[in-house]
Design a protein around this motif. Structure first.
Motif, PDB file in Angstrom:
ATOM      1  N   THR A   2       3.136 -11.501   3.271  1.00 21.93           N
ATOM      2  CA  THR A   2       2.928 -10.407   2.328  1.00 21.93           C
ATOM      3  C   THR A   2       3.339 -10.867   0.940  1.00 21.93           C
ATOM      4  O   THR A   2       4.463 -11.308   0.731  1.00 21.93           O
ATOM      5  N   LEU A   3       2.400 -10.783   0.014  1.00 20.02           N
ATOM      6  CA  LEU A   3       2.672 -11.107  -1.382  1.00 20.02           C
ATOM      7  C   LEU A   3       2.809  -9.806  -2.143  1.00 20.02           C
ATOM      8  O   LEU A   3       1.965  -8.923  -2.014  1.00 20.02           O
ATOM      9  N   ARG A   4       3.853  -9.674  -2.937  1.00 23.38           N
ATOM     10  CA  ARG A   4       4.031  -8.504  -3.791  1.00 23.38           C
ATOM     11  C   ARG A   4       3.693  -8.935  -5.211  1.00 23.38           C
ATOM     12  O   ARG A   4       4.338  -9.816  -5.768  1.00 23.38           O
ATOM     13  N   LEU A   5       2.652  -8.320  -5.771  1.00 23.25           N
ATOM     14  CA  LEU A   5       2.137  -8.729  -7.075  1.00 23.25           C
ATOM     15  C   LEU A   5       2.114  -7.569  -8.061  1.00 23.25           C
ATOM     16  O   LEU A   5       1.820  -6.428  -7.686  1.00 23.25           O
ATOM     17  N   THR A   6       2.358  -7.886  -9.332  1.00 15.50           N
ATOM     18  CA  THR A   6       2.207  -6.882 -10.377  1.00 15.50           C
ATOM     19  C   THR A   6       0.733  -6.536 -10.523  1.00 15.50           C
ATOM     20  O   THR A   6      -0.151  -7.291 -10.090  1.00 15.50           O
ATOM     21  N   ALA A  30      -5.386  -3.870  -1.329  1.00 20.58           N
ATOM     22  CA  ALA A  30      -3.914  -3.868  -1.325  1.00 20.58           C
ATOM     23  C   ALA A  30      -3.359  -2.543  -1.849  1.00 20.58           C
ATOM     24  O   ALA A  30      -3.767  -2.074  -2.910  1.00 20.58           O
ATOM     25  N   PRO A  31      -2.422  -1.951  -1.105  1.00 20.20           N
ATOM     26  CA  PRO A  31      -1.810  -0.704  -1.569  1.00 20.20           C
ATOM     27  C   PRO A  31      -0.692  -0.968  -2.574  1.00 20.20           C
ATOM     28  O   PRO A  31      -0.099  -2.040  -2.596  1.00 20.20           O
ATOM     29  N   VAL A  32      -0.414   0.028  -3.392  1.00 23.05           N
ATOM     30  CA  VAL A  32       0.733  -0.029  -4.296  1.00 23.05           C
ATOM     31  C   VAL A  32       1.933   0.542  -3.546  1.00 23.05           C
ATOM     32  O   VAL A  32       1.865   1.622  -2.978  1.00 23.05           O
ATOM     33  N   ILE A  33       3.007  -0.216  -3.526  1.00 24.74           N
ATOM     34  CA  ILE A  33       4.248   0.194  -2.875  1.00 24.74           C
ATOM     35  C   ILE A  33       5.328   0.272  -3.945  1.00 24.74           C
ATOM     36  O   ILE A  33       5.490  -0.663  -4.735  1.00 24.74           O
ATOM     37  N   ARG A  34       6.040   1.378  -3.967  1.00 25.79           N
ATOM     38  CA  ARG A  34       7.118   1.557  -4.940  1.00 25.79           C
ATOM     39  C   ARG A  34       8.459   1.516  -4.215  1.00 25.79           C
ATOM     40  O   ARG A  34       8.689   2.297  -3.313  1.00 25.79           O
ATOM     41  N   ARG A  35       9.311   0.585  -4.651  1.00 22.97           N
ATOM     42  CA  ARG A  35      10.651   0.449  -4.087  1.00 22.97           C
ATOM     43  C   ARG A  35      11.657   0.433  -5.230  1.00 22.97           C
ATOM     44  O   ARG A  35      11.309   0.093  -6.362  1.00 22.97           O
ATOM     45  N   ASP A  36      12.898   0.765  -4.910  1.00 17.98           N
ATOM     46  CA  ASP A  36      13.948   0.688  -5.928  1.00 17.98           C
ATOM     47  C   ASP A  36      13.981  -0.714  -6.512  1.00 17.98           C
ATOM     48  O   ASP A  36      13.917  -1.708  -5.788  1.00 17.98           O
ATOM     49  N   TYR A  44       1.710  -4.281  -5.915  1.00 15.14           N
ATOM     50  CA  TYR A  44       0.685  -4.333  -4.876  1.00 15.14           C
ATOM     51  C   TYR A  44       1.181  -5.239  -3.757  1.00 15.14           C
ATOM     52  O   TYR A  44       1.659  -6.337  -4.012  1.00 15.14           O
ATOM     53  N   GLU A  45       1.065  -4.772  -2.520  1.00 15.13           N
ATOM     54  CA  GLU A  45       1.435  -5.582  -1.368  1.00 15.13           C
ATOM     55  C   GLU A  45       0.166  -6.120  -0.725  1.00 15.13           C
ATOM     56  O   GLU A  45      -0.639  -5.364  -0.181  1.00 15.13           O
TER      57      GLU A  45
END
Length: 81
Positions: A2-6, A30-36, A44-45
């Motif tokens: 899983t790559l988390r990209l801006t 890819a969905p947008v995931i919001r984490r602290d 985007y994951e």
């Protein structure tokens, strides 16, 4: 992997991958995931195979230097788990 990209990195990679390719499709879906601690708007994951990840890394190395930094950081982070 899983790559988390801006959003900017995802957009650059999406513009540079061939429509209809698996790499393009995983970026597009890819969905947008919001984490602290994430930047405003979240990240985007992108769930991709090792092959797709390497394709995205190659595209990023030629066209999207910021995305390349994000991809390499994700690879290192996940390898150290």
């Amino acid at each position: 992997m899983t790559l988390r990209l801006t959003a900017a990195s995802r957009a650059c990679l999406l513009d540079r991958t061939q429509p209809g390719s698996l790499a393009h499709d995983v970026l597009a879906g890819a969905p947008v995931i919001r984490r602290d601690g994430d930047p405003p708007g979240g990240l985007y994951e992108v769930n991709c195979s090792d092959t797709d990840c390497q394709e995205l890394r190659m595209v990023a190395s030629k066209h999207c230097p910021e995305a390349l930094l994000e991809i390499e950081a994700e690879i290192l982070r996940q390898a150290s788990r």
